[in-house]
Design a protein around this motif. Structure first.
Motif, PDB file in Angstrom:
ATOM      1  N   SER A 165      20.421 -15.605  20.174  1.00  0.00           N
ATOM      2  CA  SER A 165      21.110 -16.476  20.542  1.00  0.00           C
ATOM      3  C   SER A 165      19.636 -18.308  20.699  1.00  0.00           C
ATOM      4  CB  SER A 165      21.317 -16.545  22.152  1.00  0.00           C
ATOM      5  OG  SER A 165      21.845 -17.423  21.856  1.00  0.00           O
ATOM      6  N   ASN A 166      20.210 -18.691  19.948  1.00  0.00           N
ATOM      7  CA  ASN A 166      19.621 -20.247  20.299  1.00  0.00           C
ATOM      8  C   ASN A 166      19.968 -21.110  20.989  1.00  0.00           C
ATOM      9  OD1 ASN A 166      18.461 -19.929  17.592  1.00  0.00           O
ATOM     10  ND2 ASN A 166      20.426 -20.990  16.041  1.00  0.00           N
ATOM     11  N   ARG A 167      20.955 -20.320  22.478  1.00  0.00           N
ATOM     12  CA  ARG A 167      20.969 -20.907  23.546  1.00  0.00           C
ATOM     13  C   ARG A 167      20.459 -19.998  25.226  1.00  0.00           C
ATOM     14  NH1 ARG A 167      27.418 -21.980  22.466  1.00  0.00           N
ATOM     15  NH2 ARG A 167      27.105 -20.400  21.411  1.00  0.00           N
ATOM     16  N   ALA A 168      19.953 -18.896  24.666  1.00  0.00           N
ATOM     17  CA  ALA A 168      19.568 -18.437  25.310  1.00  0.00           C
ATOM     18  C   ALA A 168      18.146 -18.875  25.905  1.00  0.00           C
ATOM     19  CB  ALA A 168      19.398 -17.174  25.205  1.00  0.00           C
ATOM     20  N   VAL A 171      23.188 -13.210  27.269  1.00  0.00           N
ATOM     21  CA  VAL A 171      23.652 -14.143  27.253  1.00  0.00           C
ATOM     22  C   VAL A 171      25.069 -14.720  25.150  1.00  0.00           C
ATOM     23  CG1 VAL A 171      22.870 -16.376  26.067  1.00  0.00           C
ATOM     24  CG2 VAL A 171      22.063 -14.924  28.498  1.00  0.00           C
ATOM     25  N   ALA A 172      24.398 -13.580  23.480  1.00  0.00           N
ATOM     26  CA  ALA A 172      24.374 -13.861  22.536  1.00  0.00           C
ATOM     27  C   ALA A 172      25.963 -13.047  23.063  1.00  0.00           C
ATOM     28  CB  ALA A 172      23.663 -13.358  22.357  1.00  0.00           C
ATOM     29  N   LEU A 173      26.140 -12.370  23.773  1.00  0.00           N
ATOM     30  CA  LEU A 173      27.879 -11.274  23.151  1.00  0.00           C
ATOM     31  C   LEU A 173      28.857 -12.272  24.439  1.00  0.00           C
ATOM     32  CD1 LEU A 173      26.540  -8.262  23.844  1.00  0.00           C
ATOM     33  CD2 LEU A 173      28.008  -9.152  22.576  1.00  0.00           C
ATOM     34  N   GLY A 223      29.502 -15.875  22.025  1.00  0.00           N
ATOM     35  CA  GLY A 223      30.184 -15.527  20.841  1.00  0.00           C
ATOM     36  C   GLY A 223      28.638 -16.033  19.829  1.00  0.00           C
ATOM     37  N   ASP A 224      27.647 -15.778  20.035  1.00  0.00           N
ATOM     38  CA  ASP A 224      26.587 -15.953  19.332  1.00  0.00           C
ATOM     39  C   ASP A 224      26.464 -15.100  18.034  1.00  0.00           C
ATOM     40  OD1 ASP A 224      26.078 -18.686  20.135  1.00  0.00           O
ATOM     41  OD2 ASP A 224      24.865 -17.996  21.160  1.00  0.00           O
ATOM     42  N   VAL A 225      26.725 -13.392  19.216  1.00  0.00           N
ATOM     43  CA  VAL A 225      26.645 -12.773  18.065  1.00  0.00           C
ATOM     44  C   VAL A 225      28.110 -11.914  18.345  1.00  0.00           C
ATOM     45  CG1 VAL A 225      24.457 -11.872  18.046  1.00  0.00           C
ATOM     46  CG2 VAL A 225      25.658 -10.793  19.522  1.00  0.00           C
TER      47      VAL A 225
END
Length: 354
Positions: A212-215, A189-191, A194-196
């Protein structure tokens, strides 16, 4: 052009479909409009938690009867994300997300879903799973019509695990494999968002600065693929619903919890006023016991208790905090927040009516 509806429903037991059946019978919900389900069952949340599969089976049988579709077809297109464990003040419940494509709007809360290919035990917690989730998130965004990563509020994933992993698996310990599955999905999810900038299997459970703050990720043996639900904002969706998301720095981060409710437009101070609670449509929270064994300098015993699993401690404690703000025990609180928010912390997402 679609409109999203969210129904928060109670359950008397894991096979109780009476609430959703009543909505369908009353014409409030069309069975064919159901796009995803996220819920809490009263099992132990472990590998042998049969309540998750029991709920999914019961729901799909009901929807098959109402729609005429086969159970296999429904199971392959409707993500059913179940988390076991309703310790303390938590109440068994589920959120039904329905999409009416006949209703349009200029811009509103959107929902998209996608499934990765089946994930064998040999790919769990490896680069292959990370890549599969990354692609599934992108597919779900496209399904929702969300064109920008910054417009995504939350990605909910149900990731697979294996009760008997076999020699080809990354770990022979099913519990560790479950954690690796959550971690791989979170970094996928982070990838995608674009969170990482980069991440690989070597980072799982090691480099906790990558998150990720959104996962929000759950895993279990009742699914064979990564089931992805994306929430965000897109053109053409009817307005009126919001999703407020905020990270928690640690288990005691009440201001972080309150921030999520306020981001959803609710006047929490710190609790949501009684006359505003009807606007809360659902709450999702992820948390993690601090691995160093301390919270704000004080020692905790969650990780060393041989009687109760650490995640059961976590759900009971975090559930009380979140439920006290919501004013309702029907909140989704799940442990195992690897790479989902700051280390030792987590995140909260609040769905609300405007």
């Amino acid at each position: 052009m679609p409109s999203l509806a969210i129904h928060r429903l109670p359950m008397a037991h894991p096979g109780d479909m009476s609430a959703v059946a009543a909505l369908i019978a009353a014409g409030t919900l069309r069975a064919g409009d159901v796009r995803a389900v996220i819920g809490k069952t009263e099992g132990n949340g472990g590998l042998n938690d049969f309540t998750r599969g029991f709920f999914t089976q019961s729901l799909m049988l009901l929807l098959a009867r109402e729609t005429g579709e086969s159970v296999a077809t429904l199971t392959a297109r409707i993500p059913c994300v179940l988390s076991g464990g309703t310790e303390g003040a938590l109440s068994p419940h589920y959120l039904v997300f329905a999409v009416d494509r006949a209703v349009a709007g200029p811009r509103g809360l959107a929902l998209g879903t996608a499934f990765s290919p089946p994930t064998p035990a040999s790919e769990i917690g490896r680069d292959a799973q990370i890549a599969a989730v990354t692609q599934a998130v992108r597919d779900a965004m496209a399904d929702a019509g969300i064109t920008r990563a910054e417009d995504v509020a939350l990605v909910q994933v149900k990731a697979p695990c294996a009760q008997a992993p076999g020699a080809e698996a990354r770990s022979s310990d099913p519990r560790l494999l479950m954690a690796l599955s959550r971690a791989a999905a979170a970094l996928g999810v982070a990838l995608a968002l674009g969170d990482v900038a980069e991440a690989g299997e070597g980072d799982l459970l090691r480099d906790l600065t990558k998150y990720s703050n959104r996962a929000s990720i759950s895993s279990g043996i009742e699914v064979v693929a990564n089931e992805v639900v994306v929430f965000g904002y897109a053109e053409g969706w009817a307005p009126g619903l919001t999703a407020g998301v905020a990270p928690m720095a640690d288990l005691l981060d009440l201001p972080g919890v309150v921030a999520a409710f306020r981001a959803a437009g609710l006047p929490a101070d710190p609790s949501v006023p009684a006359d505003q609670r009807h606007r809360v449509l659902g709450v999702i929270a992820k948390g993690e016991p601090e691995k160093a064994g301390h919270i704000r300098g004080a020692r905790h015993t969650m990780l060393g208790d041989t009687d109760l699993d650490a995640q059961r401690h976590l759900r009971g404690a975090l559930g009380a905090i979140v439920a006290s703000v919501a004013g309702d025990g029907q909140v989704f609180v799940s442990g195992g927040a690897e790479h989902q928010g700051p280390p030792g912390g987590g995140l909260v997402c609040v769905f609300a009516r405007g």
